[in-house]
Design a protein around this motif. Structure first.
Motif, PDB file in Angstrom:
ATOM      1  N   UNK A 100      40.645 -42.554  46.217  1.00 30.38           N
ATOM      2  CA  UNK A 100      41.564 -41.475  45.827  1.00 30.38           C
ATOM      3  C   UNK A 100      42.430 -41.178  47.046  1.00 30.38           C
ATOM      4  N   UNK A 118      39.994 -34.462  47.078  1.00 31.17           N
ATOM      5  CA  UNK A 118      39.387 -34.931  45.832  1.00 31.17           C
ATOM      6  C   UNK A 118      38.237 -35.895  46.104  1.00 31.17           C
ATOM      7  N   UNK A 138      46.454 -42.608  39.870  1.00 36.17           N
ATOM      8  CA  UNK A 138      47.782 -42.467  40.476  1.00 36.17           C
ATOM      9  C   UNK A 138      47.648 -42.421  41.998  1.00 36.17           C
ATOM     10  N   UNK A 139      47.906 -43.538  42.655  1.00 34.62           N
ATOM     11  CA  UNK A 139      47.775 -43.597  44.119  1.00 34.62           C
ATOM     12  C   UNK A 139      48.940 -44.388  44.699  1.00 34.62           C
ATOM     13  N   UNK A 176      43.432 -37.319  36.584  1.00 32.65           N
ATOM     14  CA  UNK A 176      43.898 -36.117  35.892  1.00 32.65           C
ATOM     15  C   UNK A 176      44.490 -36.444  34.523  1.00 32.65           C
ATOM     16  N   UNK A 177      44.614 -37.729  34.225  1.00 33.63           N
ATOM     17  CA  UNK A 177      45.266 -38.123  32.973  1.00 33.63           C
ATOM     18  C   UNK A 177      44.243 -38.675  31.987  1.00 33.63           C
ATOM     19  N   UNK A 178      43.836 -37.845  31.046  1.00 34.30           N
ATOM     20  CA  UNK A 178      42.794 -38.260  30.126  1.00 34.30           C
ATOM     21  C   UNK A 178      43.264 -38.428  28.697  1.00 34.30           C
ATOM     22  N   UNK A 179      44.550 -38.746  28.504  1.00 34.90           N
ATOM     23  CA  UNK A 179      45.072 -38.883  27.141  1.00 34.90           C
ATOM     24  C   UNK A 179      44.481 -40.126  26.482  1.00 34.90           C
ATOM     25  N   UNK A 238      45.997 -42.538  25.200  1.00 36.07           N
ATOM     26  CA  UNK A 238      46.751 -43.709  25.661  1.00 36.07           C
ATOM     27  C   UNK A 238      46.188 -44.221  26.994  1.00 36.07           C
ATOM     28  N   UNK A 239      45.925 -43.310  27.925  1.00 38.44           N
ATOM     29  CA  UNK A 239      45.388 -43.721  29.222  1.00 38.44           C
ATOM     30  C   UNK A 239      43.976 -44.272  29.069  1.00 38.44           C
ATOM     31  N   UNK A 286      39.939 -35.263  35.273  1.00 40.36           N
ATOM     32  CA  UNK A 286      39.907 -34.098  36.157  1.00 40.36           C
ATOM     33  C   UNK A 286      40.543 -32.921  35.418  1.00 40.36           C
ATOM     34  N   UNK A 287      40.045 -31.711  35.501  1.00 43.04           N
ATOM     35  CA  UNK A 287      38.851 -31.333  36.249  1.00 43.04           C
ATOM     36  C   UNK A 287      37.593 -31.757  35.494  1.00 43.04           C
ATOM     37  N   UNK A 288      36.524 -32.028  36.230  1.00 44.04           N
ATOM     38  CA  UNK A 288      35.301 -32.552  35.627  1.00 44.04           C
ATOM     39  C   UNK A 288      34.109 -31.692  36.021  1.00 44.04           C
ATOM     40  N   UNK A 289      32.989 -31.986  35.393  1.00 45.01           N
ATOM     41  CA  UNK A 289      31.743 -31.270  35.693  1.00 45.01           C
ATOM     42  C   UNK A 289      30.693 -32.302  36.123  1.00 45.01           C
TER      43      UNK A 289
END
Lengths: 151, 121
Positions: free
Chosen positions: B7, B12, B56-57, B83-86, B88-89, B104-107
């Motif tokens: 990351x 993060x 995304x890096x 951070x992108x959990x759609x 499509x992703x 993200x955000x996660x547990x």
């Protein structure tokens, strides 16, 4: 061709709330409220390009940004580099989740972070704004559309 | 076991490492990478048992990292933390060979659910 839709304020509030609850501790909840006199210590933004085009920004006072950094990193002392990293990661998470709510496909940029208020293109229109308070200080999360507010 | 955390945000990476501990995965060796390119080199030199990568890096993003790994014959278990959990992703991640995508955000619970089949299986 991009679509000029905008996130609902309640959706933006849910996204920001999730980030705060997960990474900044539930003991100090984020409280939506009237706009405060935000002294913008740090700000950050990400842009989304593609089927939906917009910009998501966060503005917060310096002391709050330092507290965000302390809680995210789990340290007592903060350095500017880490504060910038933490604020950038905040807007990255908020922006990534807003992107997921909007029509795709689109691409999320890396965050841009500034001490003070981040510069914004004049070709943008604010379409959604969340004013909130955390630990007695105000912060602002905004969504802007590129190319004006079209319906 | 060895886990590579990629990351571009140091903050993060620390949160991911802390969440690994909270999810019950303390004691694993952790290797950190700041971007996909560095992660690619570290997979070959460190032979991790699992890669947890941001999407995304700079330099090389996560999906290009995954493609580069698979094209060089690496079968290292790979999951995204992004951070992108759609949908499509998630579909792109799965098509590329990722085992999971943690948004993200996660547990800690989300980490355990995703990692248990890999690290406890």
């Amino acid at each position: 061709m991009s679509t000029a839709v905008e996130p609902a304020l309640t959706d933006l509030q849910t996204v920001v709330d999730d980030v705060w609850t997960s990474f900044l501790g539930g003991d100090e909840p984020l409280i939506p409220g009237a706009p405060g006199d935000t002294e913008v210590g740090w700000s950050a933004s990400v842009t989304v390009t593609g089927a939906w085009e917009g910009m998501i920004s966060v503005e917060l006072p310096a002391a709050m940004a330092e507290e965000v950094c302390r809680r995210m990193l789990g340290v007592e002392e903060t350095q500017d580099e880490d504060v910038a990293d933490a604020v950038g990661e905040l807007v990255n998470m908020i922006g990534g989740n807003v992107k997921s709510l909007m029509p795709g496909p689109s691409v999320l940029s890396l965050p841009v972070v500034a001490a003070g208020r981040v510069a914004r293109s004049s070709d943008t229109t604010e379409v959604c704004r969340l004013d909130a308070w955390w630990a007695g200080s105000p912060l602002v999360v905004c969504v802007h559309l590129h190319g004006g507010h079209q319906h | 076991m060895k886990i590579l955390v990629a990351d571009d945000s140091r903050v993060m990476r620390q949160i991911v490492i802390r969440t690994l501990r909270q999810a019950g995965y303390a004691g694993h060796d952790i290797v950190e990478a700041e971007n996909g390119k560095q992660a690619l080199d570290l997979v070959h030199s460190e032979s991790p048992d699992l890669v947890l990568s941001d999407w995304n890096m700079p330099e090389m993003n996560g999906i290009d990292l995954l493609a580069a790994l698979r094209s060089t014959g690496s079968t290292v278990p790979f999951g995204f933390v992004t951070s992108e959990g759609s949908p499509d992703m998630r579909a792109r991640a799965s098509a590329g060979g990722a085992l999971f995508l943690i948004a993200k955000p996660f547990t800690p619970e989300a980490f355990d659910e995703a990692l248990a089949p890999v690290l406890k299986g």
